[in-house]
Enzyme design. Structure first.
Site, PDB file in Angstrom:
ATOM      1  NE  ARG A 109      65.094   6.854  34.543  1.00 50.98           N
ATOM      2  CZ  ARG A 109      64.447   6.428  35.621  1.00 50.98           C
ATOM      3  NH1 ARG A 109      63.559   7.190  36.215  1.00 50.98           N
ATOM      4  NH2 ARG A 109      64.687   5.244  36.127  1.00 50.98           N
ATOM      5  CG  HIS A 154      61.446   1.379  35.905  1.00 52.47           C
ATOM      6  ND1 HIS A 154      61.829   2.697  35.781  1.00 52.47           N
ATOM      7  CD2 HIS A 154      60.529   1.384  36.905  1.00 52.47           C
ATOM      8  CE1 HIS A 154      61.175   3.452  36.638  1.00 52.47           C
ATOM      9  NE2 HIS A 154      60.371   2.672  37.339  1.00 52.47           N
ATOM     10  CD  GLU A 199      62.684   4.450  42.590  1.00 51.76           C
ATOM     11  OE1 GLU A 199      61.805   3.654  42.949  1.00 51.76           O
ATOM     12  OE2 GLU A 199      62.514   5.682  42.538  1.00 51.76           O
ATOM     13  CG  ASN A 340      64.355   7.987  40.606  1.00 55.63           C
ATOM     14  OD1 ASN A 340      64.897   8.666  39.736  1.00 55.63           O
ATOM     15  ND2 ASN A 340      63.859   6.793  40.375  1.00 55.63           N
ATOM     16  CE1 TYR A 342      58.139  11.189  42.343  1.00 56.89           C
ATOM     17  CE2 TYR A 342      59.909   9.667  42.852  1.00 56.89           C
ATOM     18  CZ  TYR A 342      58.989  10.172  41.962  1.00 56.89           C
ATOM     19  OH  TYR A 342      58.916   9.677  40.681  1.00 56.89           O
ATOM     20  CD  GLU A 411      61.258   7.763  38.811  1.00 54.98           C
ATOM     21  OE1 GLU A 411      60.493   7.819  39.803  1.00 54.98           O
ATOM     22  OE2 GLU A 411      61.565   6.706  38.255  1.00 54.98           O
TER      23      GLU A 411
HETATM   24  C1  BGC Z   1      59.430   4.780  40.406  1.00 55.68           C
HETATM   25  C2  BGC Z   1      58.311   5.042  39.429  1.00 55.68           C
HETATM   26  C3  BGC Z   1      57.069   5.406  40.201  1.00 55.68           C
HETATM   27  C4  BGC Z   1      57.351   6.695  40.934  1.00 55.68           C
HETATM   28  C5  BGC Z   1      56.176   7.264  41.696  1.00 55.68           C
HETATM   29  C6  BGC Z   1      59.478   5.721  41.564  1.00 55.68           C
HETATM   30  O1  BGC Z   1      59.654   4.972  42.708  1.00 55.68           O
HETATM   31  O2  BGC Z   1      60.645   4.665  39.757  1.00 55.68           O
HETATM   32  O3  BGC Z   1      58.146   3.916  38.640  1.00 55.68           O
HETATM   33  O4  BGC Z   1      55.937   5.488  39.409  1.00 55.68           O
HETATM   34  O5  BGC Z   1      58.385   6.488  41.850  1.00 55.68           O
HETATM   35  O6  BGC Z   1      55.800   6.486  42.779  1.00 55.68           O
END
Ligand code: BGC
Length: 509
Positions: A109, A154, A199, A340, A342, A411
């Site tokens: 990607r 992006h 995002e 995405n 985290y 992501e």
């Molecule tokens: C984004 C990336 C970023 C990653 C880590 C995402 O919000 O798409 O560009 O580097 O998170 O923070």
């Protein structure tokens, strides 16, 4: 008799609220390791984005974009780092192909830079050098047996469009559609997976709400809502364009990538916390997903809460409204769900002190107090707490709220400050998040079709410059050659891909 029926109904409603709270609080999930493998069709990959890796910020006809301007202005990014050279992938993209092959990924990607391809979107003239660069890259990725997953936008908005009224000027919708058309027509025969936007929440909130990202504007009450409105329309235009003009020929899939935490109630036995978690999710992922995946319009709870906090002179809401035909046009503009993910947040109704502490506007409108559990492990990035069960939670949220649409996790990853090659914490993070994803697929029947690590290599981490590193490969930014060196996590991920997950040791051999 009527009273009895009312009583039964009352208990049904109450018990459904509590059933809801049991499923909403995914902390009931165990973090215990689960052995399991995913089907051959499951796609494993890695991600990057143009500004974060390419460099060559002013070469071969590329125009300035808002991140070039933001970095060059100084004062916005840690140590005034810039993406002027970054990983130098504009020149070293062959090195990127080498490490993609080494990992054995099925997809890669990356994003196209609008300002390379159509440097001045007000004229629409195409820059052949920009097209050639991406054509060479995409062709080489395909020749390596890897599927390109291409993001059109992006975050690197051409500066000329920012100066022209940004996402608030409706002409951007046709300009974006033209750019999408250029991309589909030149690369469509090679690209199976497309993403219109990365995002939009970050674009609008961090770029124009709190302004810690380019272009650094702080208008939290109005601009995020206004700009998101047009971004959703741009997305829908691109999807329809592909659908009517390119789908029959190329048979690809077009979607959008949304970032979201998993929002869990702080106390799952409190219905008001359960409600707050749902509200936070609707304000976050639902803001974009509800129009696209559900009914063409914003979530009702978002409309209600923005309206009641709007305090406008004429009583109107700060959240714009779609017309009936716009709703019909937006609804259903997806072929999969790009996610995405985290980290996780805990939710409870906001009290007066919390409301006073957040900027008036989007965050205050939500009326949810967001916190983290101090026991959670922290990564180098301030927002990134390590909460593996949140991955299973958010995948189940998508399953239940968006009709079990096929999901590609576009992501997921974790940071440190020094880019150590001995990154056991990254192995630990990836292993447990992937394991929760496997539980979501094999136990909960979530329709997840792909997973992508952010990022293949250390790169320009936006306002944090090169001080936070997400890579599976180490890049020395003081070395002009920018060699890519495998960390331990690269070899770990290679193994997971080869095994298609985590085979039960009792079954192997
Ligand atoms: C984004 C990336 C970023 C990653 C880590 C995402 O919000 O798409 O560009 O580097 O998170 O923070």
């Amino acid at each position: 008799m009527l009273q009895l029926k009312m009583l039964v109904l009352f208990f049904m409603v109450v018990s459904s609220v509590f059933r809801c709270s049991a499923t909403a609080d995914q902390r009931d999930f165990t973090d215990a390791f689960y052995y399991g493998v995913l089907p051959d069709s499951f796609t494993w990959g890695v991600s990057t984005a143009a500004y974060q890796i390419e460099g060559a910020w002013n070469e071969d006809g590329k125009s300035e974009h808002i991140w070039d301007r933001f970095c060059h202005e100084g004062g916005h990014v840690d140590r005034n780092h810039t993406g002027d050279v970054a990983c130098d992938s504009y020149h070293k993209w062959r090195d990127d192909i080498t490490i993609l092959k080494e990992l054995g990924v099925k997809h890669y990607r990356f994003s196209l830079s609008w300002s390379r391809i159509v440097p001045d979107p007000t004229t629409g003239v195409v820059n052949q050098a920009g097209v050639d660069f991406y054509l060479n890259l995409i062709t080489a990725v395909k020749q390596a047996g890897i599927e390109p997953l291409v993001t059109l936008f992006h975050w690197d908005l051409p500066q000329i469009l920012e100066d022209n009224g940004s996402w608030g000027n409706e002409t951007i919708i046709q300009q974006y559609k033209h750019y999408a058309d250029v991309a589909f027509s030149h690369f469509g025969h090679l690209v199976k997976y497309w993403l219109t936007f990365n995002e939009p929440w970050v674009v609008t909130w961090q770029g124009y709400g709190i302004g810690d990202y380019a272009p650094g504007i702080k208008q939290p009450a109005t601009l995020p809502y206004l700009y998101a409105h047009n971004i959703i329309k741009c997305h829908a235009q691109a999807w329809h364009l592909y659908d009517t003009t390119y789908r029959a020929r190329f048979n690809g899939m077009v979607s959008i990538t949304l970032n979201t935490d998993f929002f869990a109630p702080k106390n799952s036995s409190k219905p008001e916390d359960v409600e707050a978690a749902e509200r936070a999710a609707q304000f976050s992922v639902g803001w974009f997903a509800h129009p696209i995946y559900v009914d063409g319009d914003y979530p009702q709870v978002m409309k209600d809460y923005v309206q009641r906090n709007s305090n406008t002179i004429d009583g109107s809401s700060r959240l714009p409204k779609f017309t009936v035909s716009e709703k019909l046009f937006i609804k259903g503009t997806f072929d999969y769900f790009g996610l995405n993910h985290y980290s996780t947040s805990l939710c409870e109704p906001a009290d007066a002190a919390y409301q006073a502490s957040v900027p008036k506007g989007y965050l205050g409108d939500m009326e949810v107090k967001l916190t983290r559990d101090p026991k959670w492990r922290k990564a180098a990035s301030s927002y990134l707490y390590y909460v593996p069960w949140g991955m299973r939670g958010i995948l189940n949220f998508i399953r239940t709220h968006y009709n079990n649409t096929p999901v590609i996790v576009t992501e997921n990853g974790v940071t440190d400050h020094n880019g150590t090659l001995h990154d056991s914490f990254r192995i630990d993070y990836l292993r447990s998040y992937m394991n929760e994803l496997i539980k979501a697929v094999l136990i909960d029947k979530c329709n997840v079709i792909g997973y992508t690590v952010w990022s293949i290599m250390d790169n320009f981490e936006w306002a944090r410059g090169y001080t936070e590193k997400f890579g599976l490969y180490y890049v020395d930014f003081d070395n002009p050659q920018r060699p890519r060196v495998a960390k331990q996590s690269a070899m770990f991920y290679k193994g997971v891909i080869a095994d298609r997950g985590f085979p039960d040791p009792g079954i192997i051999g």
